[in-house]
Design a protein around this motif. Structure first.
Motif, mmCIF file in Angstrom:
data_model
loop_
_atom_site.group_PDB
_atom_site.id
_atom_site.type_symbol
_atom_site.label_atom_id
_atom_site.label_comp_id
_atom_site.label_asym_id
_atom_site.label_seq_id
_atom_site.Cartn_x
_atom_site.Cartn_y
_atom_site.Cartn_z
ATOM 1 N N LEU A 86 0.844 -1.206 0.000
ATOM 2 C CA LEU A 86 0.000 0.000 0.000
ATOM 3 C C LEU A 86 0.876 1.250 0.000
ATOM 4 O O LEU A 86 1.698 1.441 0.898
ATOM 5 N N TYR A 87 0.719 2.108 -1.025
ATOM 6 C CA TYR A 87 1.491 3.361 -1.128
ATOM 7 C C TYR A 87 0.556 4.506 -0.780
ATOM 8 O O TYR A 87 -0.418 4.755 -1.500
ATOM 9 N N ILE A 88 0.851 5.159 0.326
ATOM 10 C CA ILE A 88 -0.080 6.186 0.828
ATOM 11 C C ILE A 88 0.457 7.570 0.511
ATOM 12 O O ILE A 88 1.544 7.945 0.951
ATOM 13 N N LEU A 89 -0.312 8.311 -0.277
ATOM 14 C CA LEU A 89 0.031 9.705 -0.555
ATOM 15 C C LEU A 89 -0.874 10.568 0.303
ATOM 16 O O LEU A 89 -2.095 10.596 0.069
ATOM 17 N N GLU A 90 -0.296 11.220 1.295
ATOM 18 C CA GLU A 90 -1.105 12.108 2.141
ATOM 19 C C GLU A 90 -1.102 13.464 1.450
ATOM 20 O O GLU A 90 -0.142 14.227 1.560
ATOM 21 N N ALA A 91 -2.161 13.727 0.689
ATOM 22 C CA ALA A 91 -2.152 14.912 -0.175
ATOM 23 C C ALA A 91 -3.567 15.266 -0.602
ATOM 24 O O ALA A 91 -4.496 14.451 -0.487
ATOM 25 N N ASP A 92 -3.688 16.487 -1.114
ATOM 26 C CA ASP A 92 -4.940 16.921 -1.734
ATOM 27 C C ASP A 92 -4.923 16.404 -3.170
ATOM 28 O O ASP A 92 -4.014 16.737 -3.943
ATOM 29 N N VAL A 93 -5.905 15.596 -3.524
ATOM 30 C CA VAL A 93 -5.929 15.002 -4.868
ATOM 31 C C VAL A 93 -5.921 16.071 -5.961
ATOM 32 O O VAL A 93 -5.428 15.827 -7.071
ATOM 33 N N LEU A 94 -6.397 17.261 -5.632
ATOM 34 C CA LEU A 94 -6.416 18.329 -6.643
ATOM 35 C C LEU A 94 -4.997 18.803 -6.980
ATOM 36 O O LEU A 94 -4.800 19.488 -7.976
#
Ligand code: SAM
Length: 267
Positions: A86-94
């Motif tokens: 699982l690769y987790i990007l903690e970010a605003d998808v925009l």
């Protein structure tokens, strides 16, 4: 104050500002996963995994998964799984560049029970990123899905219909009632499948279509003559085979493309 993230064992309190309505109905979750039909090796990106209603199933089917989650507490909960797949990007998808998520030029399969408060800008962003996408399965408000699939001469037909249909083939997959979520939203929801068309509008065309549709639908009750008065005169509209006395909702998709092409020629 103890934050949620400090205690992943505690129940998470849904945050309205992040459009958090978590899927809880097993039959609906099962239906969505079946409709997406992930195969081993697919490159899958989940937008807004939340508490993971879809995440484990997508992960098990694909073998690895990239997720984009804005909520720090939820991202922390996901990290606490310690799952190397699982690769987790903690970010605003925009702010995400979807092209950069591709590995070995393999197109992305994007899945998400989307935060409804950002659905329009997110859909437009995905339209611009279509070259990186194999397909999208997204949960939206039913009313937004109605607009996505609307044909001209219907009330739901508008900017979003023209822009998204110029890039994607769009299908309604599943109607989802409010009781499928916790907390339950006030509106009906639906899952749609969007697949990039082989003749999808390219970047400049999409930009010109954004301009053309903004003008055309600026005032839905006014005629095209009126809405385009600063850009095209009556003769120019007729040259494009467009009736100046018509209203935007009566124009077919190819008429919007003629307007977009005329805008591109001018700039
Ligand atoms: N997938 C989960 C489910 O089906 O139960 C959660 C869906 S919930 C409707 C939307 C999710 O998107 C939440 O986890 C929320 O925190 C996340 N989210 C909201 N805005 C976001 C953004 N701008 N970028 C990334 N994630 C976002």
């Amino acid at each position: 104050m103890t934050r949620d993230s400090d205690r992943p064992d505690r129940p998470h309190r849904a945050r309205k500002r992040f459009g958090q309505n978590f899927l809880v109905r097993e039959d609906i979750i099962h239906h969505i996963v079946q409709a997406v039909n992930i195969k081993p090796g697919d490159q899958v990106v989940e937008i807004g995994p939340g508490l993971g209603a879809l995440t484990s199933r997508l992960l098990d089917a694909a073998g690895s998964l990239q997720v984009i989650e804005i909520d720090r507490d939820l991202a922390t909960r996901l990290r606490s799984r310690n799952d190397p797949r699982l690769y987790i990007l903690e970010a605003d998808v925009l702010n995400i560049d979807f092209q950069s998520l591709m590995a070995d030029s393999q197109k992305l399969r994007v899945v998400g029970n989307l935060p409804y408060n950002i659905s329009t800008p997110l859909l437009l962003k995905l339209a611009h990123a279509h070259e990186a996408l194999a397909d999208l399965h997204v949960m939206l408000q039913q009313e937004v899905v109605d607009r996505l699939i609307a044909s001209s001469h219907t009330r739901a037909f508008g900017r979003l219909s023209v822009l998204m249909q110029s890039v994607f083939t769009i299908e309604h997959v599943l109607a989802v009632p409010p009781d499928a979520f916790k907390p339950a939203p006030k509106v009906q929801s639906a899952v749609a499948r969007l697949t990039p068309r082989s003749d999808a509008a390219d970047g400049p065309t999409l930009q010109a279509l954004e301009l053309a549709t903004r003008m055309a639908f600026n005032n839905k009750r006014k005629t095209l003559r009126n809405n385009f008065r600063h850009t095209f005169d009556e003769a120019q509209l007729r040259e494009l085979d467009i009736d100046p006395s018509a209203r935007a909702e009566t124009l077919a998709l190819d008429a919007f493309h003629r307007l977009a092409d005329a805008i591109i020629v001018r700039t």
